[in-house]
Scaffold this motif. Structure first.
Motif, PDB file in Angstrom:
ATOM      1  N   PHE A 159     -68.032  -7.820  11.989  1.00  0.00           N
ATOM      2  CA  PHE A 159     -68.617  -9.381  11.959  1.00  0.00           C
ATOM      3  C   PHE A 159     -69.584  -9.565  12.992  1.00  0.00           C
ATOM      4  CE2 PHE A 159     -67.995 -13.716  13.707  1.00  0.00           C
ATOM      5  CZ  PHE A 159     -68.251 -14.336  12.501  1.00  0.00           C
ATOM      6  N   VAL A 160     -69.490  -8.890  14.053  1.00  0.00           N
ATOM      7  CA  VAL A 160     -70.533  -9.134  15.107  1.00  0.00           C
ATOM      8  C   VAL A 160     -71.965  -8.251  14.798  1.00  0.00           C
ATOM      9  CG1 VAL A 160     -71.284  -8.354  17.675  1.00  0.00           C
ATOM     10  CG2 VAL A 160     -68.938  -9.284  17.044  1.00  0.00           C
ATOM     11  N   TRP A 161     -71.666  -7.241  14.157  1.00  0.00           N
ATOM     12  CA  TRP A 161     -73.020  -6.463  13.805  1.00  0.00           C
ATOM     13  C   TRP A 161     -73.550  -7.188  12.722  1.00  0.00           C
ATOM     14  CZ3 TRP A 161     -69.452  -1.400  12.984  1.00  0.00           C
ATOM     15  CH2 TRP A 161     -69.347  -0.660  14.177  1.00  0.00           C
ATOM     16  N   ARG A 162     -72.901  -7.668  11.788  1.00  0.00           N
ATOM     17  CA  ARG A 162     -73.611  -8.324  10.634  1.00  0.00           C
ATOM     18  C   ARG A 162     -74.280  -9.605  11.021  1.00  0.00           C
ATOM     19  NH1 ARG A 162     -70.914  -8.010   5.069  1.00  0.00           N
ATOM     20  NH2 ARG A 162     -71.701  -5.922   5.505  1.00  0.00           N
ATOM     21  N   LEU A 163     -73.665 -10.094  11.822  1.00  0.00           N
ATOM     22  CA  LEU A 163     -74.331 -11.504  12.361  1.00  0.00           C
ATOM     23  C   LEU A 163     -75.775 -11.263  13.113  1.00  0.00           C
ATOM     24  CD1 LEU A 163     -71.661 -13.868  13.913  1.00  0.00           C
ATOM     25  CD2 LEU A 163     -72.842 -14.181  11.930  1.00  0.00           C
ATOM     26  N   THR A 164     -75.786  -9.884  13.733  1.00  0.00           N
ATOM     27  CA  THR A 164     -76.890  -9.847  14.432  1.00  0.00           C
ATOM     28  C   THR A 164     -77.937  -9.103  13.524  1.00  0.00           C
ATOM     29  OG1 THR A 164     -76.189  -7.454  15.047  1.00  0.00           O
ATOM     30  CG2 THR A 164     -75.601  -9.306  16.577  1.00  0.00           C
ATOM     31  N   THR A 165     -77.804  -8.961  12.225  1.00  0.00           N
ATOM     32  CA  THR A 165     -78.473  -8.280  11.205  1.00  0.00           C
ATOM     33  C   THR A 165     -80.121  -8.522  11.198  1.00  0.00           C
ATOM     34  OG1 THR A 165     -76.883  -7.153   9.782  1.00  0.00           O
ATOM     35  CG2 THR A 165     -79.033  -7.744   8.824  1.00  0.00           C
ATOM     36  N   PRO A 166     -79.991 -10.092  11.212  1.00  0.00           N
ATOM     37  CA  PRO A 166     -81.479 -10.619  11.406  1.00  0.00           C
ATOM     38  C   PRO A 166     -82.460  -9.998  12.325  1.00  0.00           C
ATOM     39  CG  PRO A 166     -79.958 -12.203  10.558  1.00  0.00           C
ATOM     40  CD  PRO A 166     -79.152 -11.171  11.056  1.00  0.00           C
ATOM     41  N   LEU A 167     -81.683 -10.139  13.554  1.00  0.00           N
ATOM     42  CA  LEU A 167     -82.478  -9.666  14.845  1.00  0.00           C
ATOM     43  C   LEU A 167     -82.896  -8.196  14.630  1.00  0.00           C
ATOM     44  CD1 LEU A 167     -83.020  -9.723  17.684  1.00  0.00           C
ATOM     45  CD2 LEU A 167     -80.749  -9.134  18.309  1.00  0.00           C
ATOM     46  N   TRP A 168     -81.943  -7.175  14.281  1.00  0.00           N
ATOM     47  CA  TRP A 168     -82.247  -5.924  14.124  1.00  0.00           C
ATOM     48  C   TRP A 168     -83.530  -5.632  13.114  1.00  0.00           C
ATOM     49  CZ3 TRP A 168     -81.124  -3.539  18.201  1.00  0.00           C
ATOM     50  CH2 TRP A 168     -79.724  -3.731  18.752  1.00  0.00           C
ATOM     51  N   LYS A 169     -83.465  -6.461  12.085  1.00  0.00           N
ATOM     52  CA  LYS A 169     -84.607  -6.379  10.944  1.00  0.00           C
ATOM     53  C   LYS A 169     -85.929  -7.028  11.442  1.00  0.00           C
ATOM     54  CE  LYS A 169     -83.388  -7.909   6.899  1.00  0.00           C
ATOM     55  NZ  LYS A 169     -82.653  -8.921   6.059  1.00  0.00           N
ATOM     56  N   ALA A 170     -85.778  -7.641  12.635  1.00  0.00           N
ATOM     57  CA  ALA A 170     -87.129  -8.404  13.010  1.00  0.00           C
ATOM     58  C   ALA A 170     -87.916  -7.493  14.133  1.00  0.00           C
ATOM     59  CB  ALA A 170     -86.853  -9.749  13.741  1.00  0.00           C
TER      60      ALA A 170
END
Length: 421
Positions: A159-170
């Motif tokens: 849940f935490v990792w997926r919520l941060t996905t947009p950040l890692w993609k940026a």
């Protein structure tokens, strides 16, 4: 692994003589719904046998590893196999989870599926496991949604990792940053147990690596040369695991403690985590190299790995609380260990089966339309998509229990693989 890909509606045909506007090109159809390694041809809703096979084999290793845990003190060979499996099966799960999270964004529909497919099962099973332990042997055991117990840590981590996905993609170089965060966590004993944050941060690089992968990367590890090389590499790792078993603290594989908490200086903690990261990557590549890409007898079971992951833990805990192993001393013999291993793999297959999934779908894939607002944009897409098979471009259906489209559903496997005890 969860998949959250989507399709865009096609652009209207260009007017004669019109020139293309000077804007960034729209992303192509998401790779998550394209045929992957060994998937052959077919429509967007065709499941990929390679990933289904990988998910089932990984969850089978999870269940087998838990079955081995009570006998590792009685057999050095089992201890070596246990350490060998724990070195890669959790990282492999997380890599695939990241791979199928590449197209996650904060659109209401995706957030809704993340809540119903990951967060709600976490709340249900964290409560269920706590009540089970209170009733079985620990009346004072608290129900704490902030302190995951046993298997549920993976759901809150996802849940935490997926919520941060947009950040890692940026980010331009997300993997080195994620690895740096993991190393800092490994020397930070004050992080505490809330949300099992130590484990969330230490295993973060594998999720970010999955976000960075593309289908061609999985094709490369399937090349004949890589497959042949993986055999001596895995054999050497198994021999090393046999040698190091009595000399090494296997809690390094759980990634839930800092180096200082494991009794070593901080710099050794960093060195060990770097070594573990490299070892896990190599063995995960060896694992993917030998995963069949054709349809096998167990391929369909890959859609139910979340069920096997969460349900088998009750049996594992019951076997320890009620000392089932002590009632059968022969289980520590070579023949007994073979029976134990085969039985655990069979249990994984049963728990991934369709009857079990239908029975427990209410908890794994709940329909919670009553709690969410209707997404107007998504409703409009569905109205204009047309009936099934008419060439519409509606977003593929996603199963609630796995927060991924139907063609790759049921992959959360995973996984108290490297961390739960």
């Amino acid at each position: 692994m969860f998949h959250v890909g989507h399709e865009r509606s096609p652009l209207p045909p260009a007017r004669p003589g019109a020139t293309a506007p000077s804007v960034p090109s729209a992303p192509s159809a998401p790779e998550a719904v394209r045929p992957g390694p060994g998937s052959g041809t077919g429509g967007a809703k065709q499941r990929d046998a390679f990933f289904d096979n990988a998910k089932f084999l990984a969850i089978a290793l999870v269940v087998v590893g838990h079955a081995w845990r009570p006998v590792i003190d009685d057999s050095r060979a089992v201890l070596a196999a246990y350490n060998f499996v724990y070195a890669f099966h959790m990282p492999a799960f997380i890599i695939v989870s990241g791979y199928f999270s590449r197209s996650f964004d904060m659109r209401p529909g995706r957030v809704r599926r993340l809540v119903t497919g990951v967060l709600v099962p976490y709340l249900v099973f964290e409560t269920a496991y706590s009540l089970f332990r209170k009733a079985a042997d620990s009346p004072d055991h608290p129900i704490s949604l902030l302190d995951p117990w046993y298997l549920t840590w993976f759901l809150i981590a996802l849940f935490v990792w997926r919520l941060t996905t947009p950040l890692w993609k940026a980010l331009r170089r997300p993997l080195p940053i994620a690895l740096g965060i993991a190393l800092l966590a490994s020397v930070s004993p004050d992080i505490g147990n809330d949300l099992d944050l130590q484990r969330v941060l230490q295993l973060l690089p594998f999720f970010v690596l999955g976000l960075c992968l593309r289908p061609e990367h999985f094709e490369r590890v399937r090349q004949r040369g890589v497959r042949l090389l993986s055999v001596p590499v895995a054999a050497a790792a198994l021999v090393f695991a046999y040698w190091s078993g009595p000399r090494m603290n296997f809690e390094w594989f759980y990634h839930n403690s800092s180096g200082q908490e494991l009794g070593v200086p901080w710099w050794i903690g960093i060195a060990m985590n770097l070594a573990m990261f490299a070892c896990s990557l190599v063995l995960s590549a060896c694992f993917f190299a030998w995963v069949p890409r054709r349809h096998m007898w167990f391929t369909a079971l890959g859609a139910g790995t979340l069920y096997a992951y969460l349900l088998h833990g009750f049996l594992v805990q019951a076997s320890r609380i009620f000392e089932w192993y002590g009632a059968f001393p022969w289980i520590t013999t070579p023949a007994g260990i073979v029976v134990l291993t085969v039985g655990a793999a069979a249990l994984a297959a049963v728990l991934c089966s369709s009857p079990v999934r239908r029975t427990f779908r209410f908890a794994m894939e709940p329909r919670m339309d009553w709690i969410f607002k209707r997404d107007a944009a998504e409703a409009a897409r569905q109205r204009t998509a047309g009936p099934a098979g008419s060439g519409g471009t509606a977003e593929p259906a996603e199963t609630a229990g796995t927060a991924e489209p139907a063609e790759t559903a049921g992959t959360a496997e995973p996984a108290e693989t490297a961390g739960s005890r």
